[in-house]
Every structure is written in structure tokens, then in C-alpha cells.
Write a protein that holds these residues in place. Structure first.
Motif, PDB file in Angstrom:
ATOM      1  N   ASP A  67       0.807  -1.222   0.000  1.00  0.00           N
ATOM      2  CA  ASP A  67       0.000   0.000   0.000  1.00  0.00           C
ATOM      3  C   ASP A  67       0.838   1.269   0.000  1.00  0.00           C
ATOM      4  O   ASP A  67       0.328   2.350   0.246  1.00  0.00           O
ATOM      5  CB  ASP A  67      -0.916   0.006   1.225  1.00  0.00           C
ATOM      6  N   LEU A  68       2.123   1.142  -0.297  1.00  0.00           N
ATOM      7  CA  LEU A  68       3.041   2.262  -0.124  1.00  0.00           C
ATOM      8  C   LEU A  68       3.977   2.416  -1.314  1.00  0.00           C
ATOM      9  O   LEU A  68       4.571   1.443  -1.776  1.00  0.00           O
ATOM     10  CB  LEU A  68       3.871   2.023   1.151  1.00  0.00           C
ATOM     11  N   ALA A  69       4.105   3.647  -1.798  1.00  0.00           N
ATOM     12  CA  ALA A  69       5.044   3.955  -2.873  1.00  0.00           C
ATOM     13  C   ALA A  69       5.714   5.290  -2.573  1.00  0.00           C
ATOM     14  O   ALA A  69       5.235   6.063  -1.735  1.00  0.00           O
ATOM     15  CB  ALA A  69       4.334   4.010  -4.225  1.00  0.00           C
ATOM     16  N   GLU A  70       6.802   5.549  -3.264  1.00  0.00           N
ATOM     17  CA  GLU A  70       7.563   6.787  -3.072  1.00  0.00           C
ATOM     18  C   GLU A  70       7.611   7.579  -4.365  1.00  0.00           C
ATOM     19  O   GLU A  70       7.818   7.017  -5.440  1.00  0.00           O
ATOM     20  CB  GLU A  70       8.985   6.465  -2.624  1.00  0.00           C
ATOM     21  N   ILE A  71       7.441   8.886  -4.243  1.00  0.00           N
ATOM     22  CA  ILE A  71       7.702   9.785  -5.365  1.00  0.00           C
ATOM     23  C   ILE A  71       9.204  10.041  -5.346  1.00  0.00           C
ATOM     24  O   ILE A  71       9.758  10.453  -4.327  1.00  0.00           O
ATOM     25  CB  ILE A  71       6.950  11.130  -5.203  1.00  0.00           C
ATOM     26  N   ARG A  72       9.853   9.776  -6.472  1.00  0.00           N
ATOM     27  CA  ARG A  72      11.299   9.949  -6.577  1.00  0.00           C
ATOM     28  C   ARG A  72      11.642  10.811  -7.782  1.00  0.00           C
ATOM     29  O   ARG A  72      10.928  10.830  -8.777  1.00  0.00           O
ATOM     30  CB  ARG A  72      12.001   8.595  -6.768  1.00  0.00           C
ATOM     31  N   THR A  73      12.768  11.465  -7.680  1.00  0.00           N
ATOM     32  CA  THR A  73      13.396  12.158  -8.807  1.00  0.00           C
ATOM     33  C   THR A  73      12.432  13.115  -9.504  1.00  0.00           C
ATOM     34  O   THR A  73      12.398  13.195 -10.722  1.00  0.00           O
ATOM     35  CB  THR A  73      13.983  11.137  -9.810  1.00  0.00           C
ATOM     36  N   LEU A  74      11.632  13.850  -8.740  1.00  0.00           N
ATOM     37  CA  LEU A  74      10.746  14.848  -9.322  1.00  0.00           C
ATOM     38  C   LEU A  74      11.582  16.092  -9.603  1.00  0.00           C
ATOM     39  O   LEU A  74      12.113  16.715  -8.686  1.00  0.00           O
ATOM     40  CB  LEU A  74       9.594  15.166  -8.368  1.00  0.00           C
ATOM     41  N   ALA A  75      11.745  16.407 -10.871  1.00  0.00           N
ATOM     42  CA  ALA A  75      12.607  17.511 -11.279  1.00  0.00           C
ATOM     43  C   ALA A  75      11.998  18.235 -12.470  1.00  0.00           C
ATOM     44  O   ALA A  75      11.391  17.616 -13.345  1.00  0.00           O
ATOM     45  CB  ALA A  75      13.997  16.983 -11.652  1.00  0.00           C
TER      46      ALA A  75
END
Length: 167
Positions: A67-75
């Protein structure tokens, strides 16, 4: 006629543009720099923002648990900051999360105002049950270690804020 921002799934030819977007942010210690192979291995996690055929933003959704995810490398490129590109990318990544059944989204960020505007709140301590925590400890992923706030990654952290959003 104003240019439209297209948000689409990233493709392998986009890796060079993604790395170019991340490079100045990595130099200023806002994002962590990765080797090209890491971007190719994770390309299916990425979305890009494109204007007139040019990639001007990127972001990734990395699943950490059921039930868990990460937002990564938002640029976003400096020339396109403040024009809604980051928000459009984040909305697309949140929609991806909903589609695959993720209910909570985590991020590590210096841009707390941006993420707060999009429904994220700062967290401290453990954000998962002890059983899930024990399973996540088995991951080799440094992002998971950051989420768990493990001591072994403390020397490598950028000093950013842990935030979470419920979908």
C-alpha cells in the motif's frame, strides 16, 4: 498559440534528458545522483513532461510495499519552474499509484511547501506497522532505508523532510 505540456510515460531515449534535469539538482545536493544504469533499470517507473518535443520535467513512482510507494526524482528544468509542470507530473504519478492499488505516497523533499499544497504532511517515526517494517528492513534500496529512517543511511542523507500522503 501557447505550448502544451504533455505528461507521458518515459522511454529509454529519455534517460539522457532525465539525467540532464537531475544533474544541477544533484550538484546542489537537492537530489541524489544516480548512474545511467539505474535510470534504465527504473525507466518504467518514470513519467516525463514534454513541451514542443523537449523533456522539461521528470518524476518516478517507486513501489515500496503493498500500500506504499515513493515519489522519486521529481525535477523540472529551471526555465519551466513555476508553470505547473511539477504539479502535472505529481498528479500523473498519484494517478499511477491509484491505478496499481497504492494507498499511501511517501517522499523525501526540500520542497515542503510544494508537497504540502498537494496534500502531503510531514512525518516522524515509523509510518508502517512493525511487521511491514521488519519486511522492509530486508530491502537493499536506499530509498526504503531513508523511509524507515535507518541509521545506516544517516551519513548519506541530504537533510530533507519525510512526507506522506494518503490517497
Amino acid at each position: 498559440m501557447p505550448s502544451q505540456t504533455e505528461i507521458r510515460r518515459a522511454r529509454t531515449p529519455d534517460v539522457r534528458a532525465i539525467r540532464d534535469l537531475v544533474a544541477p539538482l544533484a550538484e546542489s545536493r537537492v537530489l541524489v545522483s544516480k548512474d545511467a544504469v539505474a535510470y534504465f533499470e527504473g525507466i518504467q517507473e518514470f513519467r516525463v513532461a514534454e513541451i514542443d518535443g523537449v523533456v522539461v520535467g521528470c518524476g518516478a513512482l517507486h513501489v515500496m510495499w503493498e500500500d506504499l510507494a515513493e515519489i522519486r526524482t521529481l525535477a523540472v528544468s529551471r526555465d519551466h519552474l513555476g508553470h505547473g509542470v511539477g504539479g502535472a507530473l505529481l498528479r500523473a504519478l498519484l494517478e499511477d499509484a491509484r491505478e496499481i492499488g497504492v494507498e499511501r505516497i511517501f517522499c523525501l523533499t526540500f520542497e515542503t511547501d510544494f508537497f504540502t499544497r498537494h496534500g502531503f504532511t510531514e512525518i516522524e517515526g515509523r509510518a508502517v506497522d512493525p511487521e511491514v517494517y521488519a519486511e522492509l528492513l530486508r530491502s537493499y534500496d536506499e530509498g526504503v532505508a531513508e523511509f524507515l529512517d535507518l541509521e545506516r543511511v544517516k551519513p548519506n542523507t541530504l537533510g530533507n523532510t519525510r512526507m506522506l500522503r494518503q490517497l
